[in-house]
Design an enzyme around this catalytic site. Sequence first.
Site, PDB file in Angstrom:
ATOM      1  N   SER A 162      59.586  -7.516  35.031  1.00 48.75           N
ATOM      2  CA  SER A 162      58.766  -8.357  34.164  1.00 48.75           C
ATOM      3  C   SER A 162      58.623  -7.679  32.807  1.00 48.75           C
ATOM      4  O   SER A 162      58.750  -6.457  32.709  1.00 48.75           O
ATOM      5  CB  SER A 162      57.375  -8.524  34.780  1.00 48.75           C
ATOM      6  OG  SER A 162      56.466  -9.005  33.812  1.00 48.75           O
ATOM      7  N   TYR A 185      50.316  -6.910  39.379  1.00 48.48           N
ATOM      8  CA  TYR A 185      51.599  -7.555  39.057  1.00 48.48           C
ATOM      9  C   TYR A 185      52.482  -6.588  38.277  1.00 48.48           C
ATOM     10  O   TYR A 185      53.621  -6.319  38.652  1.00 48.48           O
ATOM     11  CB  TYR A 185      51.350  -8.844  38.266  1.00 48.48           C
ATOM     12  CG  TYR A 185      52.630  -9.561  37.862  1.00 48.48           C
ATOM     13  CD1 TYR A 185      53.358 -10.299  38.797  1.00 48.48           C
ATOM     14  CD2 TYR A 185      53.106  -9.486  36.562  1.00 48.48           C
ATOM     15  CE1 TYR A 185      54.530 -10.945  38.441  1.00 48.48           C
ATOM     16  CE2 TYR A 185      54.279 -10.125  36.198  1.00 48.48           C
ATOM     17  CZ  TYR A 185      54.984 -10.855  37.137  1.00 48.48           C
ATOM     18  OH  TYR A 185      56.148 -11.494  36.775  1.00 48.48           O
TER      19      TYR A 185
END
Length: 274
Positions: A162, A185
């Site tokens: 990410s 995350y």
Amino acid sequence: MSVLKTTNASEIDFRKKFELTDKVIVITGACGLVGRAFCEAVAQYGAHIVVADIALANPEEFALALAERYQRKMLGVAIDVSSRQDVEQLKKKTLETFGTIDGLVNGHQNKTHLKFVPFENIQDENWDTVVQINLKGTFLTCQIIGSYMAQQGKGSIVNIPSTYSVVAPNQNLYKGTSLGCPAEYSSSKGGVDALSRYLASYWAAKGVRVNMITPHGVWNHHEEQFEKNFANFSPLQRLSFNHEVAGALIYLLSDASSYVTGDNLKVDGGWTVW
Ligand SMILES: NC(=O)c1ccc[n+]([C@@H]2O[C@H](COP(=O)([O-])OP(=O)(O)OC[C@H]3O[C@@H](n4cnc5c(N)ncnc54)[C@H](O)[C@@H]3O)[C@@H](O)[C@H]2O)c1
């Protein structure tokens, strides 16, 4: 794969380098926003796709639609990527159906991060779930399916970290919205990034290339304020679309990237450049 030893580029069919004709590509999270674009693109380049996703996402139905649209055998398998047993089944069913595996794409993610929880309030349970699915799921598919490819002496793996494992989230992006990016995350994706680079080195001599694609801000009917904020911080001044991420996948799965391993191809509109 054998690479032509030549300095004469006119001998090379460059278009052919991008072909995925009759390759067998396993895609996890295949029913998601980016996963669906991955499937359409990979199918258009000639591959058989193993559509892997949770039962709720109905991967069998999507595989059937792809098979009809592209008139080619596809397979849908319902799995939880964080279950070793499920991933073993995925490999077994794929080999029973197609006899080989040429590529693995880890496009799954746990969605709980979309409901932003401030760092001070993250619960153990939430942390564990996100890490289990995002990181352990990628470990399991790489170990079980990647090891098969290493044994065969060929294959391409594409993992998805990410932007927020590359840089920290700019908290100003979320001002006036209900959105945010929680620490679990970013942390899980940081693990995906490290694991991918580890495996790129570990399997290089076995003919398995391991790369990453980092999408960024893929449009999915976002809040208007978020779109505005995003445009202000983005060099390209807009969110991206799922189909814009898929070109990178064709490159990394195919022979067009035969000398590329351990790379993180950022499809981020320049977000991380400044
Ligand atoms: N959308 C973005 O802007 C963006 C940005 C950076 C990175 N990413 C990454 O790209 C990938 C795709 O993102 P997306 O927006 O398509 O996500 P998405 O949420 O639309 O799709 C994720 C898919 O993973 C599946 N999934 C969830 N838990 C699973 C499990 N336990 N086992 C198997 N499958 C499971 C879901 O059912 C879903 O189909 C993700 O890894 C995400 O973290 C996305």
